[in-house]
Design an enzyme around this catalytic site. Structure first.
Site, short mmCIF file in Angstrom:
data_model
loop_
_atom_site.label_atom_id
_atom_site.label_comp_id
_atom_site.label_asym_id
_atom_site.label_seq_id
_atom_site.Cartn_x
_atom_site.Cartn_y
_atom_site.Cartn_z
N LYS A 168 -74.45 51.65 -119.54
CA LYS A 168 -75.25 50.41 -119.43
C LYS A 168 -75.99 50.28 -118.19
O LYS A 168 -75.59 51.04 -117.12
CB LYS A 168 -74.30 49.37 -119.81
CG LYS A 168 -73.25 49.24 -118.85
CD LYS A 168 -72.25 48.06 -119.10
CE LYS A 168 -70.98 48.12 -118.18
NZ LYS A 168 -69.98 47.32 -118.59
N ARG A 198 -63.28 36.60 -121.75
CA ARG A 198 -64.73 36.68 -121.51
C ARG A 198 -65.45 36.69 -122.98
O ARG A 198 -65.88 35.83 -123.52
CB ARG A 198 -65.12 37.78 -120.67
CG ARG A 198 -66.53 37.76 -120.35
CD ARG A 198 -66.76 38.95 -119.29
NE ARG A 198 -66.62 40.27 -119.91
CZ ARG A 198 -67.18 41.58 -119.59
NH1 ARG A 198 -67.63 41.46 -118.13
NH2 ARG A 198 -66.76 42.63 -119.81
N TYR A 251 -89.93 41.88 -88.84
CA TYR A 251 -89.94 40.33 -88.98
C TYR A 251 -88.78 39.49 -88.04
O TYR A 251 -87.92 40.23 -87.90
CB TYR A 251 -89.64 40.07 -90.58
CG TYR A 251 -90.69 40.15 -91.38
CD1 TYR A 251 -92.21 39.65 -91.39
CD2 TYR A 251 -90.69 40.92 -92.47
CE1 TYR A 251 -92.98 39.93 -92.36
CE2 TYR A 251 -91.62 41.33 -93.31
CZ TYR A 251 -92.74 40.74 -93.25
OH TYR A 251 -93.70 40.98 -94.10
N MET A 276 -89.66 44.04 -97.47
CA MET A 276 -89.60 44.11 -99.11
C MET A 276 -89.64 45.73 -99.34
O MET A 276 -89.09 46.17 -100.24
CB MET A 276 -90.88 43.44 -99.64
CG MET A 276 -90.61 43.34 -101.11
SD MET A 276 -92.20 42.38 -101.90
CE MET A 276 -91.69 40.85 -101.29
C1 LIG Z 1 -68.67 48.13 -118.27
C2 LIG Z 1 -67.56 48.14 -119.23
C3 LIG Z 1 -66.76 49.40 -118.92
C4 LIG Z 1 -66.68 50.38 -118.06
O1 LIG Z 1 -66.06 49.74 -116.75
P1 LIG Z 1 -65.87 50.64 -115.35
O2 LIG Z 1 -65.23 49.82 -114.73
O3 LIG Z 1 -67.26 50.92 -114.79
O4 LIG Z 1 -65.28 51.95 -115.93
C5 LIG Z 1 -65.85 49.50 -120.01
N1 LIG Z 1 -65.82 48.62 -121.09
C6 LIG Z 1 -66.66 47.58 -121.16
C7 LIG Z 1 -66.28 46.59 -122.14
C8 LIG Z 1 -67.48 47.35 -120.04
O5 LIG Z 1 -68.27 46.21 -120.32
#
Ligand SMILES: *Cc1c(COP(=O)(O)O)cnc(C)c1O
Length: 335
Positions: A33, A116, A243, A289
């Site tokens: 992701k 969550r 800056y 930047m």
């Molecule tokens: C991001 C995520 C992971 C991976 O977590 P890590 O700590 O990076 O291994 C696993 N499961 C879910 C649901 C996540 O959102």
């Protein structure tokens, strides 16, 4: 242009270590992701597939589209479910179960304590009833730990809760459901891992976030961040850089600007507490930047090769250091 190098050998090393922990590489789902935690989605997907990983996890349909060809299945954590043999969807809500297309591959997310996402454990029976009565495809059942990387017993009670969930699902007659709860930290601390899959993110990129006190598994950072020299100048003692003129040359010195800045996702930080690059050079004055200043005239400088060290400096976590790096920075694989 600043650039990112991706080390294939370090990535393979990390996957070897994790496959040992999981029991086999078939039990690893790589979490890609957010542009593969900033490493580059397509590059990491291709390398994972070349290693022999068949499972991936992303957040959106858009990400899944870009990498689907590499994997047997891609789990999508947060997007509108589509009917597709190669995609499965985390579903956290009874309402969605009631109206989802029955052909979607559902991975039911159960909240075992993080609060969550996920259905409540008390809702499991109702969820399974909807699955049964609507003829849904229950492809997986999953949960997520809130404190796997802390030296407490929290992981254990959540794990116990998930054991209860598994039993319930199996007792209800569902077969061929895959169960998964472990992220990197949970897998790294586990002994005798026996689930179908671990969803490994930060560890594949080379960071073991467990505190001291666990069996150390040595992982190697996959990403290094480099910047190229844009221009150079000689400063006299007392002249100031950038800056606010926050850096004052203590002596005559040669200073160059490099093409990396907060616009690229590098933290601006606090110029009075300068970050040191991998080669031990202090960033001089404020981060702009698009530019930083360093002493010397080297054509290329390695700014970061260990996001955990950088994260410590900036008061954050390695996840944020790498994920912040903008997608337009060119990524190249080195062997
Ligand atoms: C991001 C995520 C992971 C991976 O977590 P890590 O700590 O990076 O291994 C696993 N499961 C879910 C649901 C996540 O959102």
């Amino acid at each position: 242009m600043a650039f990112i190098q991706i080390s294939r050998s370090n990535f393979d090393h990390n996957l070897n270590q994790l496959a040992l922990k999981a029991g086999s590489k078939e039990r690893l789902a790589v979490v890609l992701k957010d542009n593969a935690y900033g490493h580059g989605l397509e590059i990491m997907a291709r390398m994972a597939a070349e290693y022999g990983i068949g499972q991936a996890v992303v957040i959106s349909n858009g990400e899944a589209e870009r990498i689907r060809g590499h994997f047997d299945n891609v789990l999508i954590l947060g997007d509108a479910p589509k009917v597709d043999e190669r995609l499965s969807y985390a579903v956290s809500d009874l309402g969605i179960l009631r109206r989802i297309d029955p052909r979607v591959k559902v991975e039911l997310k159960v909240d075992t304590g993080m609060h969550r996402n996920g259905i409540r454990m008390e809702e499991l029976e109702a969820a399974l009833e909807i699955v049964r009565s609507r003829g849904l495809r229950l492809f997986g059942v999953m949960t997520h730990y809130r404190s796997a990387d802390e030296l407490t017993s929290e992981y254990f009670w959540q794990k116990k809760n998930f054991e209860w969930v598994k039993e319930k699902v199996e007792d209800s007659g569902f077969e061929e459901v895959r169960f998964h709860s472990h992220n990197s930290a949970a897998l790294l601390r586990s002994k005798g891992f026996d689930e179908d899959l671990a969803r490994v993110g930060i560890a594949i990129y080379g960071y073991n976030t467990l505190p001291e006190g666990f069996d150390p598994v040595e992982l190697r950072p996959v990403l290094s961040l480099w910047a190229r020299r844009a221009s150079s100048r000689r400063l006299k003692a007392g002249e100031r850089v950038g800056y606010g003129g926050e850096f004052c040359a203590p002596r005559a010195m040669s200073v160059s600007t490099y093409d990396l800045g907060y616009g690229d996702g590098w933290p601006r930080g606090d110029a009075s507490r300068p970050y040191r690059t991998e080669e031990g050079k202090e960033i001089l004055g404020r981060v702009s930047m698009d530019f930083i200043s360093l002493e010397g005239e080297r054509e290329e400088c390695c700014i970061m090769a260990d996001a955990a060290r950088a994260a410590k400096h900036f008061g954050t976590i390695p996840y944020e250091m790498t994920t912040a790096l903008m997608p337009w920075i060119p990524r190249e694989v080195v062997e």
